[in-house]
Design an enzyme around this catalytic site. Structure first.
Site, PDB file in Angstrom:
ATOM      1  N   TYR A  41       0.824  -1.221   0.000  1.00 53.76           N
ATOM      2  CA  TYR A  41       0.000   0.000   0.000  1.00 53.76           C
ATOM      3  C   TYR A  41       0.854   1.265   0.000  1.00 53.76           C
ATOM      4  CZ  TYR A  41      -4.224  -2.695   1.066  1.00 53.76           C
ATOM      5  OH  TYR A  41      -5.286  -3.570   1.013  1.00 53.76           O
TER       6      TYR A  41
ATOM      7  N   LYS B 210       5.937  10.143  13.854  1.00 58.57           N
ATOM      8  CA  LYS B 210       5.034   9.182  13.202  1.00 58.57           C
ATOM      9  C   LYS B 210       4.343   8.287  14.215  1.00 58.57           C
ATOM     10  CE  LYS B 210       2.858   6.596  10.419  1.00 58.57           C
ATOM     11  NZ  LYS B 210       1.808   6.994   9.516  1.00 58.57           N
TER      12      LYS B 210
ATOM     13  N   CYS C 243      -1.954   0.224  11.496  1.00 61.43           N
ATOM     14  CA  CYS C 243      -1.194   1.354  12.033  1.00 61.43           C
ATOM     15  C   CYS C 243      -1.527   1.632  13.500  1.00 61.43           C
ATOM     16  CB  CYS C 243      -1.477   2.580  11.179  1.00 61.43           C
ATOM     17  SG  CYS C 243      -1.292   2.229   9.435  1.00 61.43           S
TER      18      CYS C 243
HETATM   19  N1  SAJ Z   1     -11.783   4.884  14.030  1.00 55.79           N
HETATM   20  C1  SAJ Z   1     -12.756   5.089  15.030  1.00 55.79           C
HETATM   21  N2  SAJ Z   1     -13.162   6.373  15.272  1.00 55.79           N
HETATM   22  C2  SAJ Z   1     -12.646   7.448  14.560  1.00 55.79           C
HETATM   23  C3  SAJ Z   1     -11.637   7.212  13.571  1.00 55.79           C
HETATM   24  C4  SAJ Z   1     -11.232   5.919  13.311  1.00 55.79           C
HETATM   25  O1  SAJ Z   1     -13.253   4.154  15.677  1.00 55.79           O
HETATM   26  O2  SAJ Z   1     -13.094   8.567  14.812  1.00 55.79           O
HETATM   27  C5  SAJ Z   1     -11.333   3.503  13.763  1.00 55.79           C
HETATM   28  C6  SAJ Z   1     -11.604   3.094  12.306  1.00 55.79           C
HETATM   29  O3  SAJ Z   1     -12.899   2.511  12.210  1.00 55.79           O
HETATM   30  C7  SAJ Z   1     -10.501   2.065  12.055  1.00 55.79           C
HETATM   31  C8  SAJ Z   1      -9.353   2.576  12.908  1.00 55.79           C
HETATM   32  O4  SAJ Z   1      -9.928   3.477  13.878  1.00 55.79           O
HETATM   33  O5  SAJ Z   1     -10.888   0.782  12.516  1.00 55.79           O
HETATM   34  C9  SAJ Z   1      -8.258   3.312  12.129  1.00 55.79           C
HETATM   35  O6  SAJ Z   1      -8.865   4.263  11.341  1.00 55.79           O
HETATM   36  P1  SAJ Z   1      -8.019   5.469  10.674  1.00 55.79           P
HETATM   37  O7  SAJ Z   1      -9.000   6.398  10.099  1.00 55.79           O
HETATM   38  O8  SAJ Z   1      -7.054   6.015  11.624  1.00 55.79           O
HETATM   39  O9  SAJ Z   1      -7.271   4.728   9.457  1.00 55.79           O
HETATM   40  P2  SAJ Z   1      -5.734   4.254   9.281  1.00 55.79           P
HETATM   41  O10 SAJ Z   1      -5.302   3.483  10.444  1.00 55.79           O
HETATM   42  O11 SAJ Z   1      -5.657   3.636   7.946  1.00 55.79           O
HETATM   43  O12 SAJ Z   1      -4.937   5.642   9.145  1.00 55.79           O
HETATM   44  C10 SAJ Z   1      -4.090   6.149  10.135  1.00 55.79           C
HETATM   45  C11 SAJ Z   1      -3.983   7.651   9.875  1.00 55.79           C
HETATM   46  N3  SAJ Z   1      -3.250   8.279  10.948  1.00 55.79           N
HETATM   47  C12 SAJ Z   1      -3.624   9.481  11.417  1.00 55.79           C
HETATM   48  O13 SAJ Z   1      -4.549  10.117  10.956  1.00 55.79           O
HETATM   49  C13 SAJ Z   1      -2.785  10.042  12.529  1.00 55.79           C
HETATM   50  C14 SAJ Z   1      -3.276   7.890   8.528  1.00 55.79           C
HETATM   51  O14 SAJ Z   1      -3.030   9.261   8.352  1.00 55.79           O
HETATM   52  C15 SAJ Z   1      -1.922   7.141   8.539  1.00 55.79           C
HETATM   53  O15 SAJ Z   1      -1.261   7.307   7.314  1.00 55.79           O
HETATM   54  C16 SAJ Z   1      -2.176   5.669   8.779  1.00 55.79           C
HETATM   55  O16 SAJ Z   1      -2.792   5.499  10.049  1.00 55.79           O
HETATM   56  C17 SAJ Z   1      -0.808   4.942   8.777  1.00 55.79           C
HETATM   57  O17 SAJ Z   1      -0.501   4.339   7.732  1.00 55.79           O
HETATM   58  O18 SAJ Z   1      -0.073   5.100   9.729  1.00 55.79           O
END
Ligand code: SAJ
Length: 478
Positions: free
Chosen positions: A25, A232, A290
């Site tokens: 990815y 990060k 992540c």
């Molecule tokens: N989630 C919630 N409530 C929210 C937001 C998310 O329950 O308000 C849950 C989602 O359903 C999911 C999990 O958290 O199961 C992660 O969701 P996410 O939106 O954080 O998605 P990721 O993990 O793909 O993306 C994160 C992001 N990090 C931040 O915003 C700080 C993204 O910017 C990063 O690039 C990514 O991790 C990574 O690759 O590190």
């Protein structure tokens, strides 16, 4: 340090040839974007020809993306740079020789988060191959999320051991963490600011040269390698913490008979100069590659790098691992809500048919890495329930039969449990569903607040929702 490297890089000239290790990815969109930069002559994508991932090599060399799910702009870009002969994917790592820069985007999961034991095997293999074949003056960049201290410590040692060269003198070394999300990979790389941390000034400068052409609206934020690693891991840890905070609030609201979404709206309404309330959304759990592990990278960092210097309240658990514990609890809370709803219908788990809606960890994506749905499904199976799974995007998953047709999983279901906020579930209609599920008093448990509870309660359903203390003990309509 630096003078020798500056001279080497000066005689080498600007970056022309690049290698990207790890066609996933992060690696695939990065390689395609590098290859699309006019002044970059050639980009190699390095991928092991393994049984699980070897198929990617031919697909990529045909200009096709092996990534499932919608990735706007990626397929077009890939077929363009392949047609131009600027991008080629290969399992032959000896081609690292002759390149000016090598970026490494390999998964860094934890073998055992509790003891903070990471599984750095694949990363080590990538580093060893890079060290074995790289030339003097090569820039090596770690893009994977890693434990603070890794770039200047473990990674440098492996590269120096394999190459016989010295980082900062004979080659440049930096950390430039990825910040992408599935469904918007190309846009994120172009538009997000890029954190770049070299082990020294020359390395930072060389890495800034490498990434600058990729950015459209994003800007470069230079810092030290260790600060970049902390940035990060901490940005994901903070997001996980914010989610845990609103999940705990949701549990409290259930207990107090209040609607967390009213409370959330209230809290989010406080806006004034310097006053922001970044309150996120409660839900059925936190998945993905992540947030589920980066807290442990940060914890491991402070335990290794900062072990003798940390001043922290005696006997207090880390706020960050506490947050992990709360978010890991949410799929179990979904099981508790399902249990108490079934009990209201006079049913237990044994032989009960449960329909899980949503296997992906993120709405409208096919990404199911560390999905909270799996924790719940395993619990239901252990309780003797008969579990069916629906997801419009996730076609296959090891050991789980995922259906794309909704009726297939709803037929005769005693409980419908929503885990992912896919668009499709926003328009679930109580009347329509009532025609398929078991009656009387089918159960619906909403882990993402996508349905209107009153519509279902009106139709004789038994409703439970995360954070919906205002509805969870509703009167059951006959
Ligand atoms: N989630 C919630 N409530 C929210 C937001 C998310 O329950 O308000 C849950 C989602 O359903 C999911 C999990 O958290 O199961 C992660 O969701 P996410 O939106 O954080 O998605 P990721 O993990 O793909 O993306 C994160 C992001 N990090 C931040 O915003 C700080 C993204 O910017 C990063 O690039 C990514 O991790 C990574 O690759 O590190």
């Amino acid at each position: 340090m630096g003078d020798k490297l500056r001279e080497i890089l000066k005689s080498k000239g600007s970056i022309r040839k690049i290698g990207v290790i790890g066609m996933g990815y992060v690696g695939i969109p990065s390689a395609a974007l590098f290859a699309d930069v006019p002044r970059y002559e050639r980009v190699y994508g390095f991928q092991r020809d393994s049984p699980t991932s070897g198929h990617k090599i031919d697909m990529l060399n045909r200009g096709e993306s092996p990534l499932k799910g919608e990735e706007p702009g990626l397929e077009e870009l890939l077929s363009k740079v392949v047609a131009m002969g600027k991008f080629h994917c290969t399992p032959d790592f000896s081609k690292i020789g002759g390149l000016d820069a090598v970026t490494i985007a390999i998964q860094t999961p934890f073998r055992d988060p509790k003891d903070l034991v990471p599984d750095f095997g694949p990363m080590e293999e990538g580093l060893r191959k890079t060290g074995r074949y790289m030339d003097e003056g090569t820039l090596v960049v770690l893009e994977s999320t890693i434990t603070p201290g890794t770039t200047k410590g473990w990674a440098r040692e492996i590269l120096e051991g394999e190459s016989g060269m010295v980082a900062g003198d004979d080659f440049a070394l930096a950390h430039a963490p990825e910040r992408v999300m599935v469904g918007r990979l190309i846009r994120n790389i172009r538009e997000h600011d890029r954190i770049i941390g070299g082990i020294d000034e020359e390395s930072t400068k060389r890495a800034v040269e490498l990434y600058s052409p990729l950015l459209t609206s994003g800007k470069i934020i230079p810092m030290t390698a260790t600060a970049a690693e902390v940035t990060k891991t901490a940005e994901n840890t903070f997001r996980d913490l914010q989610i845990a905070a609103v999940n705990e609030l949701a549990l409290y609201c259930e207990a107090m008979g209040v609607n967390v979404y009213d409370v959330r709206q209230g809290i989010a309404s406080l806006k004034e100069e310097g006053v922001t309330r970044a309150i996120l959304w409660p839900g059925a759990g936190v998945g993905g590659h992540c947030l589920t592990k980066d807290t442990y990278h940060l914890e491991r960092g402070v335990k290794t790098l900062g072990r003798d210097n940390l001043d922290y309240p005696e006997g207090r658990e880390s706020l960050y691992t506490l947050a992990r514990g709360i978010n890991d609890f949410m799929p179990r809370h979904m099981a508790n809500l399902t249990r108490s709803a079934l009990a209201r219908a006079g049913k237990g788990f044994k032989g009960t048919k449960i329909a899980i809606l949503g296997w992906a960890f993120l709405a409208n994506s096919d990404d199911a890495r560390n999905t909270p749905s799996e924790v719940f499904r395993d619990m239901m199976l252990a309780e003797g329930a008969d579990v069916a799974v629906h997801d419009p995007y996730v076609e296959e998953y090891p050991g789980v039969d995922i259906k794309q047709e909704l009726d297939a999983v709803l037929d005769g279901a005693d409980a419908v449990v929503i885990f992912t906020a896919h668009h499709q579930y926003q328009s679930l209609d109580a009347g329509e569903l009532s025609g398929t599920v078991s009656k009387p008093h089918p159960v619906i448990v909403d882990g993402r607040n996508v349905i209107d509870p009153d519509r279902f309660i009106e139709d004789g359903w038994i409703y439970k929702g995360i954070g919906r203390g205002d509805r969870n003990d509703h009167l059951i309509k006959k």
